[in-house]
Design a protein around this motif. Structure first.
Motif, mmCIF file in Angstrom:
data_model
loop_
_atom_site.group_PDB
_atom_site.id
_atom_site.type_symbol
_atom_site.label_atom_id
_atom_site.label_comp_id
_atom_site.label_asym_id
_atom_site.label_seq_id
_atom_site.Cartn_x
_atom_site.Cartn_y
_atom_site.Cartn_z
ATOM 1 N N UNK A 584 0.801 -1.223 0.000
ATOM 2 C CA UNK A 584 0.000 0.000 0.000
ATOM 3 C C UNK A 584 0.832 1.270 0.000
ATOM 4 N N UNK A 585 2.120 1.149 0.246
ATOM 5 C CA UNK A 585 2.949 2.346 0.347
ATOM 6 C C UNK A 585 3.494 2.796 -1.003
ATOM 7 N N UNK A 586 3.462 1.881 -1.972
ATOM 8 C CA UNK A 586 3.963 2.234 -3.294
ATOM 9 C C UNK A 586 2.999 3.210 -3.955
ATOM 10 N N UNK A 587 3.488 4.005 -4.874
ATOM 11 C CA UNK A 587 2.578 4.823 -5.666
ATOM 12 C C UNK A 587 2.394 6.250 -5.186
ATOM 13 N N UNK A 588 2.888 6.560 -3.989
ATOM 14 C CA UNK A 588 2.909 7.955 -3.558
ATOM 15 C C UNK A 588 1.549 8.578 -3.320
ATOM 16 N N UNK A 589 0.553 7.773 -2.979
ATOM 17 C CA UNK A 589 -0.769 8.275 -2.640
ATOM 18 C C UNK A 589 -0.694 9.111 -1.359
ATOM 19 N N UNK A 590 -1.447 10.196 -1.353
ATOM 20 C CA UNK A 590 -1.465 11.092 -0.198
ATOM 21 C C UNK A 590 -1.731 10.356 1.115
ATOM 22 N N UNK A 591 -2.640 9.393 1.063
ATOM 23 C CA UNK A 591 -3.044 8.708 2.282
ATOM 24 C C UNK A 591 -2.382 7.345 2.444
ATOM 25 N N UNK A 592 -1.274 7.094 1.725
ATOM 26 C CA UNK A 592 -0.677 5.750 1.729
ATOM 27 C C UNK A 592 -0.293 5.286 3.139
ATOM 28 N N UNK A 593 0.384 6.144 3.893
ATOM 29 C CA UNK A 593 0.832 5.737 5.230
ATOM 30 C C UNK A 593 -0.374 5.525 6.141
ATOM 31 N N UNK A 594 -1.325 6.434 6.053
ATOM 32 C CA UNK A 594 -2.530 6.334 6.876
ATOM 33 C C UNK A 594 -3.285 5.033 6.582
ATOM 34 N N UNK A 595 -3.453 4.735 5.285
ATOM 35 C CA UNK A 595 -4.170 3.514 4.921
ATOM 36 C C UNK A 595 -3.423 2.286 5.389
ATOM 37 N N UNK A 596 -2.101 2.296 5.216
ATOM 38 C CA UNK A 596 -1.310 1.151 5.656
ATOM 39 C C UNK A 596 -1.501 0.933 7.156
ATOM 40 N N UNK A 597 -1.448 2.013 7.905
ATOM 41 C CA UNK A 597 -1.682 1.919 9.348
ATOM 42 C C UNK A 597 -3.037 1.268 9.633
ATOM 43 N N UNK A 598 -4.061 1.775 8.969
ATOM 44 C CA UNK A 598 -5.415 1.285 9.229
ATOM 45 C C UNK A 598 -5.564 -0.190 8.855
ATOM 46 N N UNK A 621 10.145 -5.031 3.191
ATOM 47 C CA UNK A 621 11.494 -4.764 2.694
ATOM 48 C C UNK A 621 12.070 -3.527 3.368
ATOM 49 N N UNK A 622 11.235 -2.792 4.111
ATOM 50 C CA UNK A 622 11.684 -1.519 4.682
ATOM 51 C C UNK A 622 11.190 -1.340 6.109
ATOM 52 N N UNK A 623 11.771 -2.106 7.048
ATOM 53 C CA UNK A 623 11.287 -2.043 8.431
ATOM 54 C C UNK A 623 11.476 -0.666 9.074
ATOM 55 N N UNK A 624 12.355 0.147 8.479
ATOM 56 C CA UNK A 624 12.637 1.455 9.085
ATOM 57 C C UNK A 624 11.544 2.482 8.768
ATOM 58 N N UNK A 625 10.601 2.138 7.889
ATOM 59 C CA UNK A 625 9.516 3.065 7.556
ATOM 60 C C UNK A 625 8.779 3.485 8.834
ATOM 61 N N UNK A 626 8.552 4.814 9.013
ATOM 62 C CA UNK A 626 7.949 5.280 10.266
ATOM 63 C C UNK A 626 6.642 4.577 10.618
ATOM 64 N N UNK A 627 5.793 4.322 9.622
ATOM 65 C CA UNK A 627 4.503 3.718 9.959
ATOM 66 C C UNK A 627 4.681 2.321 10.556
ATOM 67 N N UNK A 628 5.684 1.566 10.091
ATOM 68 C CA UNK A 628 5.919 0.226 10.660
ATOM 69 C C UNK A 628 6.496 0.326 12.069
ATOM 70 N N UNK A 629 7.393 1.287 12.250
ATOM 71 C CA UNK A 629 7.967 1.461 13.590
ATOM 72 C C UNK A 629 6.866 1.795 14.598
ATOM 73 N N UNK A 630 5.954 2.689 14.186
ATOM 74 C CA UNK A 630 4.863 3.067 15.086
ATOM 75 C C UNK A 630 3.951 1.872 15.358
ATOM 76 N N UNK A 631 3.746 1.042 14.337
ATOM 77 C CA UNK A 631 2.911 -0.145 14.523
ATOM 78 C C UNK A 631 3.529 -1.090 15.539
#
Ligand code: ADP
Ligand code: ZN
Length: 748
Positions: A584-598, A621-631
């Protein structure tokens, strides 16, 4: 919103004789090219027109629904004036409803007739259904001589019940239909005409069924109490029912709905379409003693008509529906609940592009009633509305009973990769193994339908794409075909590369759920698996069967797309594996991080819903992404704060406003010209940035080329007016389509 219009047009003169015929103004439920979407019609003098009255009117060679919005000053005797086709027996649309639909049209910049079409979607439902033939015992019947036991039994049943159709009579008395007709022929039964709607007039839902089957926890009680108080006061109050998955939110809004029914008003529950499962309806029935009226795209025409008329006549105390249920003409709405309010399927992209959650709040405001937005993962829009004091938060912090939220873990696919052409990392395979040994269930989540998202030629590198769209064709194994998920186009899987014609050179790349299913089969040959995706589970009955299999323990491993993340409650599910958390993070959608979180919180929330703790494992492939760290840290505040900040800095929604204009056409050169023309006429304002023309992310869709403008503005700016004025400056060729999307979600 004001509602000053009288709903009755009084034109009777003193002696009570009507002053007709009338020349009435009718807003038609179809997208008309002129402003207002209103035409004049003739109403004969037997009918006194009322504002809000639902009618059917001729338009060209069609006949379309409409609503009377006023009287015309012009001559009613005008020969060219066409008479109305019919007048509906349904209650009039209220002044609030008319205001709301004009407001929605203004906001979305859609023709008002297109919005009215959502209110009056089916012409047939506007008139009463035809009467049906039914049977009752013949009068003066003497039951003595010559009647068989069976026939006597039938007569006894019919004596005590309203008249029944042949099939109902056969069903209820346990005899054949032939026997019923034979009894009629022998003069034992008398035919009468019944209105099939009579049975809808007295819904079962009533006071008797309003005792909750369980005792609410004190947190639930507090939340329910707040809503009930607002219901008693009868005023617009937007609540956010914010509670972790499994915290008992559904029971809270059920309680509020029971209160609404007791007030004699209607309650509407909006759900994302795919969460409208039979399981939800069963749960409702267990609580209220009867099924709700459901409204979604899967109904048969007969079911739709019946549901629509019950709703419009106020005979549906509770309606559960997908977003389109919001615009139906409830005469007596008391409460709206938007469950899973964060869900992006509430945004409609075509026809009238609207956000049903936001429009639900607007409708509640117009009707002056409370609205509940329920979620475990509030959208950023909703968070900001709470921050700014517009919405009131009701919190449920803990899961019901002993259930705890699952532990979260990450697998770094760079360090612990799966073997070639496989997608489950060794660590996840081990986890599944453990769960299997305990006799519990696992769920693998991969939001990709089909077998492989891309088919590639090994020889020439050709990627198979849709001829109508700039999109890869997705391989599906079940029908050995390539599907375009954008336009629905299908072709057989070719043997040879269509480009270099090399035989047997095409290879599937990447996994879809079908391919994952093969991998699971080879890794765990003895495990029983079930795949849930919209291609494989296509009917409510199939979904019910799937749910039943999982609940009865006939499934060890579930593989599912987004469909699996909503609403399901599987007590034995211990492990959730997210196969590709980065998707869900690919593609640069405005809400990508938010949607991934949800999505991650929702899918993880399927695990450990009763008994021992569950676990959710994310492959990335990217555990350092902020949304994953917060999860991993289960730190919602940190995530929301960071996300709010980055949107605020970028001036993006909900802090700024965004709109898109998409021009499309079959002729690429003409389209480019139109884009350039619109570009040259762009307005210049200090607080508004206009980006484009640029190729739209989907630069080619369903055979049309597409270019896009993005309008970015400060929050207080009237973007709609700017766009309307801008478009007035240019005349585009009729072959060029122009779609405006205010606050777009899906950047296509
Ligand atoms: P949510 O909607 O927040 O995901 P649900 O309302 O589905 O949560 O509740 C989760 C589970 O807990 C359901 O099986 C429900 O029947 C049960 N439950 C909810 N409230 C209570 C309660 N007060 N007492 C006992 N069980 C409850
Ligand atoms: Zn296509």
């Amino acid at each position: 919103m004001t509602s000053s219009e009288p709903d009755m047009l009084k034109f009777d003169n003193a002696d009570g004789k009507p002053l007709g015929p009338y020349r009435v103004k009718v807003m038609l439920a179809t997208a008309l090219p002129f402003e207002g979407g209103v035409l004049d019609y003739l109403l004969d003098d037997e009918n006194t027109p009322r504002i809000g009255q639902i009618v059917i009117a001729p338009l060209g060679n069609r006949s379309v629904p409409g609503v009377i919005v006023g009287l015309s000053d012009e001559d009613p005797m005008d020969k060219r004036l066409k008479p109305l086709d019919a007048i509906s027996d349904l209650p009039d649309l209220s002044a609030d409803m008319l205001d709301t639909l004009r407001w929605v049209a203004g906001w979305t910049m859609a023709p008002v007739g297109a919005v009215l079409k959502m209110v009056l979607p089916i012409k047939d439902a506007l008139l009463p259904p035809k009467g049906q033939m039914a049977w009752r015992p013949a009068p003066d019947l003497s039951l003595e001589a010559g009647i068989t036991e069976k026939r006597r039994a039938v007569l006894e049943v019919l004596q005590d019940s309203p008249p029944m159709t042949t099939s109902d009579a056969a069903l209820f008395t346990g005899v054949s239909k032939a026997m019923i007709t034979a009894m009629a022929k022998d003069g034992l039964l008398e035919a009468v005409t019944i209105n099939p709607e009579d049975q809808d007039a007295n819904p079962i839902l009533g006071k008797a069924h309003q005792t909750p089957s369980l005792t609410l926890t004190s947190a639930q009680d507090k939340a329910a109490h707040a809503v009930k108080q607002a219901l008693d006061e009868g005023c617009f109050t937007p609540f956010v029912l914010d509670g972790v998955t499994g915290s008992g939110k559904t029971e809270v809004y059920f309680e509020a709905i029971a209160h609404t029914i007791a007030q004699g008003r209607q309650a509407l529950i909006l759900l994302p379409e795919i969460a409208l499962s039979p399981a939800m309806q069963e749960r409702f029935k267990a609580r209220f003693g009867d099924f709700p009226v459901v409204w979604h795209s899967g109904l048969t025409p007969h079911q739709r008509n019946r549901a629509y008329r019950r709703i419009a006549k106020g005979q549906a105390p509770v309606v559960i529906g997908a977003r389109s249920a919001l615009f139906l003409p409830y005469p007596n709405l008391g409460l709206i609940t938007v469950d899973e309010e964060h869900d992006q399927s509430y945004k409609q992209d075509d026809h009238v592009p609207y956000q049903a959650r936001d429009m639900a709040v607007m409708r509640a405001k117009a009707e002056d009633i409370p609205v509940i937005l329920a979620t475990a993962t509030p959208s950023l829009e909703t968070e900001v509305n709470i921050d700014q004091g517009r919405y009131q938060r009701l919190e449920l912090k803990e899961r019901i009973g002993t259930a705890e939220l699952p532990d979260m873990a990450m697998i770094d696919l760079r360090r612990d990769p799966p073997p070639r052409q496989q997608w489950l990392a060794p660590q996840l395979v081990q986890e599944i193994e453990n769960v299997l040994e305990q006799g519990k269930q696992s769920l693998l989540f991969l939001n990709r339908r089909g077998y492989a998202p891309l088919t590639l030629c090994r020889t020439c590198g050709e990627r198979l794409t849709c001829r109508q769209c700039s999109a890869w064709l997705v391989a599906h194994k079940r029908d050995h075909a390539l599907h375009c998920h954008h336009c629905g186009h299908r072709t057989r899987m070719p043997q040879d590369c269509p480009s270099c014609e090399t035989e047997g050179s095409l290879v599937p790349c990447g996994p879809g759920v079908e391919r994952l299913s093969d991998e699971v089969k080879s890794l765990f040959p003895d495990a029983r698996q079930a795949v849930l995706s919209s291609d494989l589970v296509t009917t409510p009955a199939a979904l019910a069967a799937f749910t039943e299999d999982v609940l009865s323990g006939a499934v060890d491993i579930i593989i599912g797309t987004q469909m699996i993340t909503k609403g399901h409650h599987f007590p034995d599910l211990k492990l959730v594996g997210v196969v590709d958390a980065d998707l869900g993070l690919a593609g640069g959608d405005l809400r990508a991080a938010e949607t991934t979180w949800q999505v991650m919180v929702q899918v993880a929330g399927r695990a450990g819903r009763s008994g021992e703790k569950g676990k959710a494992v994310l492959q990335t492939m990217a555990p350092e992404t902020p949304v994953f760290k917060a999860l991993m840290a289960a730190d919602r505040e940190a995530f929301l704060t960071a996300e709010k900040q980055s949107r605020q800095i970028a001036g993006m929604p909900p802090y700024g406003r965004l709109a898109s204009i998409i021009l499309s056409g079959r002729d690429e050169a003409k389209l480019r010209e139109s884009g350039a023309l619109l570009g040259q006429n762009r307005p210049h304002f200090e607080d508004v940035a206009i980006l484009g023309p640029a190729p739209a992310p989907m630069a080619y869709l369903r055979g049309r080329h597409r270019i896009r403008f993005l309008i970015k503005a400060k929050r207080g700016v009237n973007v709609q007016k700017i766009i309307a004025d801008w478009l007035k400056c240019v005349t585009l060729p009729s072959s060029i389509r122009c779609q405006i999307d205010i606050d777009p979600y899906h950047f296509m």
